[in-house]
Each structure stands twice: as C-alpha cells, then as structure tokens.
Motif scaffolding. Structure first.
Motif, PDB file in Angstrom:
ATOM      1  N   LEU A 121      44.655  41.691  37.526  1.00  0.00           N
ATOM      2  CA  LEU A 121      44.117  40.515  37.975  1.00  0.00           C
ATOM      3  C   LEU A 121      44.628  40.813  39.999  1.00  0.00           C
ATOM      4  O   LEU A 121      45.697  40.351  39.901  1.00  0.00           O
ATOM      5  CB  LEU A 121      43.803  39.561  38.004  1.00  0.00           C
ATOM      6  N   ARG A 122      44.218  42.322  40.420  1.00  0.00           N
ATOM      7  CA  ARG A 122      44.779  42.654  41.610  1.00  0.00           C
ATOM      8  C   ARG A 122      43.969  41.966  42.749  1.00  0.00           C
ATOM      9  O   ARG A 122      42.954  42.598  42.732  1.00  0.00           O
ATOM     10  CB  ARG A 122      45.617  43.663  41.921  1.00  0.00           C
ATOM     11  N   HIS A 123      44.646  41.778  44.024  1.00  0.00           N
ATOM     12  CA  HIS A 123      44.034  41.379  45.159  1.00  0.00           C
ATOM     13  C   HIS A 123      43.313  43.143  45.598  1.00  0.00           C
ATOM     14  O   HIS A 123      44.032  43.636  45.747  1.00  0.00           O
ATOM     15  CB  HIS A 123      44.982  40.590  46.396  1.00  0.00           C
ATOM     16  N   VAL A 138      41.047  33.500  40.917  1.00  0.00           N
ATOM     17  CA  VAL A 138      42.382  34.001  40.188  1.00  0.00           C
ATOM     18  C   VAL A 138      42.838  33.306  39.153  1.00  0.00           C
ATOM     19  O   VAL A 138      42.934  33.856  38.122  1.00  0.00           O
ATOM     20  CB  VAL A 138      42.606  34.489  41.393  1.00  0.00           C
ATOM     21  N   ALA A 139      43.619  32.300  39.193  1.00  0.00           N
ATOM     22  CA  ALA A 139      43.205  31.380  38.193  1.00  0.00           C
ATOM     23  C   ALA A 139      42.491  31.559  37.031  1.00  0.00           C
ATOM     24  O   ALA A 139      42.146  30.995  35.800  1.00  0.00           O
ATOM     25  CB  ALA A 139      43.166  29.755  38.177  1.00  0.00           C
ATOM     26  N   ARG A 140      41.359  31.200  37.474  1.00  0.00           N
ATOM     27  CA  ARG A 140      40.149  30.641  36.837  1.00  0.00           C
ATOM     28  C   ARG A 140      39.870  32.094  35.811  1.00  0.00           C
ATOM     29  O   ARG A 140      39.295  32.133  34.687  1.00  0.00           O
ATOM     30  CB  ARG A 140      38.785  30.466  37.141  1.00  0.00           C
ATOM     31  N   PHE A 141      39.408  33.610  36.334  1.00  0.00           N
ATOM     32  CA  PHE A 141      39.839  34.896  36.230  1.00  0.00           C
ATOM     33  C   PHE A 141      41.253  34.844  34.556  1.00  0.00           C
ATOM     34  O   PHE A 141      40.440  35.287  34.189  1.00  0.00           O
ATOM     35  CB  PHE A 141      40.118  35.593  36.382  1.00  0.00           C
ATOM     36  N   ALA A 143      42.312  32.288  32.851  1.00  0.00           N
ATOM     37  CA  ALA A 143      41.736  31.461  31.678  1.00  0.00           C
ATOM     38  C   ALA A 143      41.056  32.525  31.306  1.00  0.00           C
ATOM     39  O   ALA A 143      40.824  32.377  30.027  1.00  0.00           O
ATOM     40  CB  ALA A 143      41.739  30.521  32.480  1.00  0.00           C
ATOM     41  N   ARG A 144      39.487  33.276  31.798  1.00  0.00           N
ATOM     42  CA  ARG A 144      38.497  33.917  30.585  1.00  0.00           C
ATOM     43  C   ARG A 144      39.199  35.087  30.385  1.00  0.00           C
ATOM     44  O   ARG A 144      38.973  35.140  28.670  1.00  0.00           O
ATOM     45  CB  ARG A 144      37.469  34.566  31.736  1.00  0.00           C
ATOM     46  N   TYR A 145      40.070  35.408  31.050  1.00  0.00           N
ATOM     47  CA  TYR A 145      40.778  37.355  29.982  1.00  0.00           C
ATOM     48  C   TYR A 145      41.957  37.785  29.449  1.00  0.00           C
ATOM     49  O   TYR A 145      42.612  37.974  29.363  1.00  0.00           O
ATOM     50  CB  TYR A 145      40.299  38.034  30.889  1.00  0.00           C
ATOM     51  N   HIS A 146      42.037  36.305  28.845  1.00  0.00           N
ATOM     52  CA  HIS A 146      43.421  35.746  28.651  1.00  0.00           C
ATOM     53  C   HIS A 146      43.809  36.436  27.123  1.00  0.00           C
ATOM     54  O   HIS A 146      44.629  37.240  27.080  1.00  0.00           O
ATOM     55  CB  HIS A 146      44.279  34.486  28.993  1.00  0.00           C
ATOM     56  N   TRP A 147      42.786  36.598  26.074  1.00  0.00           N
ATOM     57  CA  TRP A 147      42.941  36.613  24.857  1.00  0.00           C
ATOM     58  C   TRP A 147      42.438  38.303  25.033  1.00  0.00           C
ATOM     59  O   TRP A 147      42.922  38.817  23.771  1.00  0.00           O
ATOM     60  CB  TRP A 147      41.666  35.962  24.101  1.00  0.00           C
ATOM     61  N   MET A 186      36.143  25.462  30.683  1.00  0.00           N
ATOM     62  CA  MET A 186      34.835  25.732  29.289  1.00  0.00           C
ATOM     63  C   MET A 186      35.371  27.597  29.580  1.00  0.00           C
ATOM     64  O   MET A 186      34.484  27.879  27.887  1.00  0.00           O
ATOM     65  CB  MET A 186      33.707  25.792  30.300  1.00  0.00           C
ATOM     66  N   GLU A 187      37.011  27.815  29.464  1.00  0.00           N
ATOM     67  CA  GLU A 187      37.168  29.246  29.779  1.00  0.00           C
ATOM     68  C   GLU A 187      37.531  29.298  28.263  1.00  0.00           C
ATOM     69  O   GLU A 187      38.698  28.136  27.710  1.00  0.00           O
ATOM     70  CB  GLU A 187      37.766  29.729  30.611  1.00  0.00           C
ATOM     71  N   PRO A 188      37.923  30.288  27.099  1.00  0.00           N
ATOM     72  CA  PRO A 188      38.660  30.416  26.711  1.00  0.00           C
ATOM     73  C   PRO A 188      40.112  29.924  26.140  1.00  0.00           C
ATOM     74  O   PRO A 188      40.428  29.319  25.049  1.00  0.00           O
ATOM     75  CB  PRO A 188      38.603  31.852  25.711  1.00  0.00           C
TER      76      PRO A 188
END
Length: 410
Positions: A121-123, A138-141, A143-147, A186-188
């Motif tokens: 996840l890069r700016h 960014v923190a939410r993304f 959490a979403r794509y951590h898996w 509500m993210e994974p």
C-alpha cells in the motif's frame, strides 16, 4: 470524450476479487455535454453525474489544490482539458490510481500493478500528506487486504506519521472518523486498522483511551498474552472470526478500556475495571458521535462482561439483574450482541482461541425461560400496581432458577 473505469473496480478485478461497485472518470467533456447525454448532476463540490440507465457515478476529470485544513480543505478544478493522469495523481494509493479504458487497456502511470504484485500500500505522490483522512483510509485498506499479505510501504507510513504529528488529524470531523472506523471494524482483520494507526502515531490522537492500554499488564494465568493492548488485538481478530455485527465489534473495542486507569500499584489485577471501562466507552462514543444503539451496547458489555464469564456461577437473582440491565424483555436482539462480544473477549487470548464458551448458551436458555412467565395469568389474579411488578419479577427469577436446576441436573 473518453470514459475510464477507475479506482477500486480496477484494483479488485486485477486481484481476482468480486467488483461490488464501479466508478468512472470522463476526460474531455463539459457538464453541459454530460447533461445533454442524459446524465443527472449530483456533485456538490465538483461535477459528478449519474448514468441514466445504470445510475453509476461518472465524474469529470479534475485536479485539486490544498486550500485549508482537514480532508475538506481542497479546491477542485474540473475542465475538459484535465488529463487522465492529472486526475489519477490526486488519488491516495497507487493500487487505487489505475484506470481501464473502454477497450480494456489498463492505464497505470504510477506502477499500481507492481505494488499489487508486491502487496504494498504505497502513496501516489507527496500530496498524500495533505489529506488527514488518508491515514484512516490506508489503515482500513490494510485491514481489508491483510489476508492477502498486504502491508503499508515504509515511506507511506512515514508520511502518515508526519500527518499525525502535524495536527491535521484534529480537523477530522467526528462523523467521518466514525464512518471510517465502522467500516474498518467490519473488515476481515479489524485489528490491523488500529495497529496501523498505532504504528503511525494516530491511535494516540484519535483513540487515546485505546492507546493507553499499551503495556498495561494482566494476570498471566487468565491472559497469557499479558499486554492489554495485545489482548485487544486478539479480541478484534476473534470478533471477525465469529462474524459479529458492527454493534458487537464496537463493544469488543471498548470492553477493557478501564484497565488503563488501574493504579500501577494494583497491577496486574484490575479490580472494578468494568465500571471504568463503561465510563470511558461512553466518553469515546460521545466524542465520535457513535449511534446510540452501538454506544449503549458497548457500555453494557464493558460493565457486565465479567458477569457473562461467570454466568454458570451466578445466582438466579443476579442473572435477572443482568437481564434487566440488558433490557432483554424488550430488546432480545441486544442479548446476542452482548454474548458475541463476551465470547470474543473470552477467546481473544493466547491459547484460548478454540475453547468452548458454554456461558453463552446458558444465558440464552435462561433468557428463553423468561418467556414461560404468564404475565396475563398474574393480572387475572387481581394483582395490580407495584405488587404486579414484584410478582412478575419473582416469577422470572423462579423461571431462571428452574432452568438452572434442569441444566445442572438433566
């Protein structure tokens, strides 16, 4: 006039994930041309239109310039001479700054596909640091794509720290912070959202009650992870595994806040932390303007979660007091949120993840036993006023007593 699919739809399709919504950018058009083609204008700050058939959003290509504080402190310029690359460079992350042409070609001026492959996840540009909302996004993304193995790039995390230190986070309105937080919960992997905020110094600014748990010890026998903030991460992870609804997940977030206020001389015990947690949860909820149902449930879980853990030991009178506090007669749905949050707490401990939680089914059964109390029959006996209330309460306690006896002696 050229139309491009942009943002999340391009990102998720390249990742092989379902595309839930589509956003479009139109290059080389004017608002008048859009309306002439049947598009309905809906944008307030810049020209956005709804497609006459699909109702999907089509935005004119635009640029932006920092003109004030906060995520709303920008001046936008939309015109037919704004290029696609000028529009994409204002976006937050490289993986969100790709477009797909009507012919299917992926336009990727900032190497988003490379970062997708590297799980980064890069700016996009240094202008990232102008918008404090991007810290939360960014923190939410993450959490979403951590898996999938995504992490925040080091240089992006540095910019996020700069934003946290700059004071810009103070200009985020509570409603927007709650919106991002509720989505992140509500993210994974909701715990990752708060871990990233902690890593960049934003947790202390936005969630000081939570950040204060860092390093606070708990009894190792009950909490092998010891550190209360680590326990918080484990609880949020368990809440996601249990697929709890938002109200319950927010309650999990707040359930142990009071441990940060325990005098160090009492560590690692935390006597009466439940009352302190309830009070701090209400402080947090009020500041973020959390919806009332979620705020009330969080305070109840904070105050009574240890009652739930000890449910099998409680006297029927105490179980009834718990049910009254939860208002289970009028709000039966609240019991499930309460039990789910308590189970996430019980199993959100190192080595406790797979343990059974029979307390939940016991309390469900006890609550169901209350339905057997015939209030109409009591009224038919001529009981009225306060005496009727006492009789109903006595009958409900007896129903719980009978249920408990049946459970202990099947």
């Amino acid at each position: 006039m050229k139309v491009y699919l942009v943002g999340g739809a391009v990102r998720d399709s390249l990742l092989g994930l379902p595309v839930t919504e589509k956003d479009w950018v139109v290059v080389g058009a004017t608002p008048e041309e859009m309306e002439a083609n049947g598009f309905r204008p809906v944008g307030k700050d810049f020209p956005v239109f709804l497609h006459p058939d699909t109702q999907e959003e089509y935005a004119l290509a635009r640029t932006e310039r920092k003109s004030g504080h906060g995520y709303g402190g920008f001046t936008f310029h939309a015109a037919s001479d704004v290029s696609l690359e000028e529009d994409l460079i204002r976006r937050d992350l490289t993986i969100n700054a790709m477009a797909r042409s009507e012919g299917g070609e992926v336009v990727d001026p900032f190497q988003g596909k490379i970062d997708l492959k590297a799980r980064l996840l890069r700016h996009v540009s240094p202008a990232f640091a102008e918008d404090p909302l991007r810290v939360l996004r960014v923190a939410r993304f993450a959490a979403r794509y951590h898996w999938l193995g995504f992490r925040v790039a080091d240089d992006t995390l540095t910019l996020m720290r700069q934003l946290s230190d700059s004071g810009e986070l103070d200009y985020l309105v509570p409603e927007r912070v709650w919106k991002e937080t509720s989505r992140a919960l509500m993210e994974p992997a909701p715990q990752v959202f708060f871990q990233v905020l902690h890593a960049c110094g934003a947790l202390e600014k936005l969630f000081p009650e939570l950040a204060a748990l860092d390093g606070v010890p708990q009894p190792e026998a009950h909490h092998p992870e010891v550190d209360t903030l680590v326990h918080q991460w484990l609880c949020l992870e368990m809440a996601a595994k249990l697929k709890l609804p938002l109200t319950a997940r927010y309650a999990v977030l707040c359930h142990d806040l009071g441990k940060a206020k325990t005098p160090q001389t009492e560590w690692p015990r935390h006597i009466a932390h439940e009352i302190r947690s309830a009070r701090l949860s209400r402080t947090l909820s009020k500041r973020l303007r959390v919806p009332r149902d979620a705020a009330d449930t969080a305070a109840l879980v904070a105050e009574y979660h240890t009652h739930c853990h000890r449910a099998l030991e409680l006297k029927p009178q105490t179980v009834w007091k718990l049910f009254k506090a939860l208002d289970v007669i009028r709000r039966p749905e609240r019991l499930e949120d309460f039990l789910g949050a308590c189970e996430a707490d019980a199993r959100g401990r190192t080595g406790f993840e797979d343990r059974d939680y029979p307390q939940a089914n016991y309390l469900r059964g006890a609550a169901q036993a209350l339905q057997c109390v015939d209030v109409a029959a009591l009224r038919a006996q001529g009981i009225e006023g306060p005496a009727l209330g006492d009789a109903i309460e006595k009958a409900r306690i007896q129903a719980i007593t009978t249920f408990k006896q049946q459970e202990l002696n099947p």
